[in-house]
Design an enzyme around this catalytic site. Structure first.
Site, mmCIF file in Angstrom:
data_model
loop_
_atom_site.group_PDB
_atom_site.id
_atom_site.type_symbol
_atom_site.label_atom_id
_atom_site.label_comp_id
_atom_site.label_asym_id
_atom_site.label_seq_id
_atom_site.Cartn_x
_atom_site.Cartn_y
_atom_site.Cartn_z
ATOM 1 N N ALA A 124 -9.513 5.646 -16.617
ATOM 2 C CA ALA A 124 -9.879 6.768 -15.746
ATOM 3 C C ALA A 124 -11.070 6.393 -14.884
ATOM 4 C CB ALA A 124 -10.179 8.010 -16.592
ATOM 5 N N GLU A 244 -5.771 -6.853 -12.118
ATOM 6 C CA GLU A 244 -5.120 -5.592 -11.751
ATOM 7 C C GLU A 244 -4.425 -5.722 -10.397
ATOM 8 O OE1 GLU A 244 -6.186 -0.855 -10.988
ATOM 9 O OE2 GLU A 244 -7.679 -2.203 -11.871
ATOM 10 N N ARG A 245 -5.111 -6.324 -9.438
ATOM 11 C CA ARG A 245 -4.525 -6.452 -8.098
ATOM 12 C C ARG A 245 -3.400 -7.474 -8.077
ATOM 13 N NH1 ARG A 245 -10.625 -5.684 -5.685
ATOM 14 N NH2 ARG A 245 -10.506 -3.402 -5.703
ATOM 15 N N GLY A 341 22.161 2.571 6.659
ATOM 16 C CA GLY A 341 22.625 3.698 7.452
ATOM 17 C C GLY A 341 22.388 5.015 6.728
ATOM 18 N N THR A 367 -7.548 0.334 -1.924
ATOM 19 C CA THR A 367 -6.692 0.422 -0.746
ATOM 20 C C THR A 367 -6.650 -0.917 -0.002
ATOM 21 O OG1 THR A 367 -8.480 1.098 0.728
ATOM 22 C CG2 THR A 367 -7.322 2.856 -0.458
#
Length: 381
Positions: A124, A244-245, A341, A367
């Site tokens: 967290a 983690e990344r 499509g 981000t």
């Protein structure tokens, strides 16, 4: 896939895992998506078969494998569906905090049940008013005798509903200058007084992933649940973000590979104007462009995984992979849906789910804008 860092035992493991998923996961995955949760019984089956926390030492119930086993688990889960991301978070993001910073007592208390799938974990960090700017989090934990009084709210928590053990980033010294020097990590157990769940969040994608809000109101956490040292929380978080990344990059790469695979099959079988769509030059060029991007992404990613397994510092390169591969996967999702499509917009086609699931990869674990900031700093800019 011919990964240079994998040996025969890894591929035997992959075959076993793939058979397990075909039996215990694939037939039920759509149902889990509809129910908006992966059942705990699946976690327990994963644990029983040795597919959780493979790098945990044998003394705590694992088998001390190298990180190649974790790579395989993440790849095979992503091939089924992105909503299984919580298992990778448990194995490769949360558990390493316990193995790296936990005391011997903490390891013996929690790790065996984590390996068995009986204890599900979460971390967290994010708060309603604080995303990537972790140093400005508002959650506090003030020592009161033998307990910390934990107060604050967390949001966007992966495994938030199921979690039995949550690593909470908090301020044990709110007056610290600079602010990140006052951050610590506390392990909070499910039934701790003052700990409650908020909403189970309704997301655009990752429908079966139980993402939730967590609330701490005078939550009394035993001081023995402090992970590592007080004031070192921010440092610990930064030390673990490389892996983690890398996990996010692996998921994006595999998702792109899967989307290309299903689209190749579709355009070969779908006919228009008397011939397969795959025979049109525009279709061929689009697929060639995507295949090239995906192949280049895989080559770069495999190099990074090998370097990470060797213990090298690849923070800048991982940031590059995280932003580039997640953006690539999002572009692939758009183009593959277009090549399907109208059918690509139908829920019964896998590409529709992939199209929903992939955008968040450019947001979580920092981000992509933050990734570019990190890269710029490492370039001396």
């Amino acid at each position: 896939m011919n990964h240079l860092y994998l040996k025969d035992e890894h591929e035997i493991f992959r075959s076993s895992l793939r058979r397990f998923l075909q039996k215990e996961c694939v037939p039920y995955y759509d149902e889990w998506e509809e129910n908006r949760i992966v059942p705990r019984s699946f976690w327990q089956k994963m644990g029983e078969q040795g597919f959780l926390c493979p790098d945990v030492d044998e003394s705590y119930g694992g088998y001390g494998g190298d990180w190649g086993f974790s790579v395989i688990i993440n790849e095979e889960l992503e091939r089924v569906g992105s909503s299984l991301v919580g298992i990778g978070l448990h194995n490769d993001i949360v558990i390493p905090y316990l193995t790296s910073y936990g005391t011997e007592e903490q390891k013996r208390k929690w790790l065996p049940s984590c390996v068995a799938g009986e204890t599900i974990t979460a971390i967290a960090m994010t708060e309603p008013g604080c995303g990537s700017d972790l140093a400005n989090m508002q959650t506090t934990a003030i020592l009161d005798g033998d307990h910390y009084l934990l107060n604050g709210q967390k949001t966007f928590i992966t495994n938030g509903v199921h979690a039995d053990l949550v690593i909470v980033a908090c301020k044990t010294n709110p007056q610290a200058v600079p602010p990140h020097k006052g951050m610590s990590l506390l392990a909070v157990e499910r039934n701790t007084p003052g700990f409650s769940r908020g909403r189970k969040l309704n997301k655009v994608g990752l429908h079966a992933q139980d993402t939730a809000e967590l609330i701490f109101e005078d939550c009394r956490v035993p001081k023995e649940n402090l992970l590592g040292e007080e004031g070192k929380g921010f440092t610990y978080l930064m030390e673990k973000l490389q892996q983690e990344r890398l996990i996010v990059a692996i998921a994006a790469q595999v998702s792109a590979e899967r989307m290309l695979e299903i689209t190749m099959d579709y355009v070969k079988s779908r006919k228009a104007f008397g011939k397969a769509i795959s025979k049109f030059q525009n279709t061929q060029f689009k697929l060639v462009e995507m295949a090239t991007e995906i192949e280049m992404g895989r080559t770069f990613l495999d190099q990074l995984i090998a370097e990470h397994m060797e213990g090298k510092d690849i923070v800048a390169k991982v940031s590059m992979a995280k932003w580039k591969l997640t953006e690539m996967a999002r572009d692939v999702a758009t183009q593959c849906m277009q090549l399907h499509g109208g059918y690509g917009y139908m829920e019964e086609y896998e590409i529709a789910r992939r199209y929903r699931d992939i955008p968040v990869a450019s947001i979580y674990a920092g981000t992509n804008e933050i990734m570019k900031t990190i890269i710029a700093k490492n370039l001396g800019l």
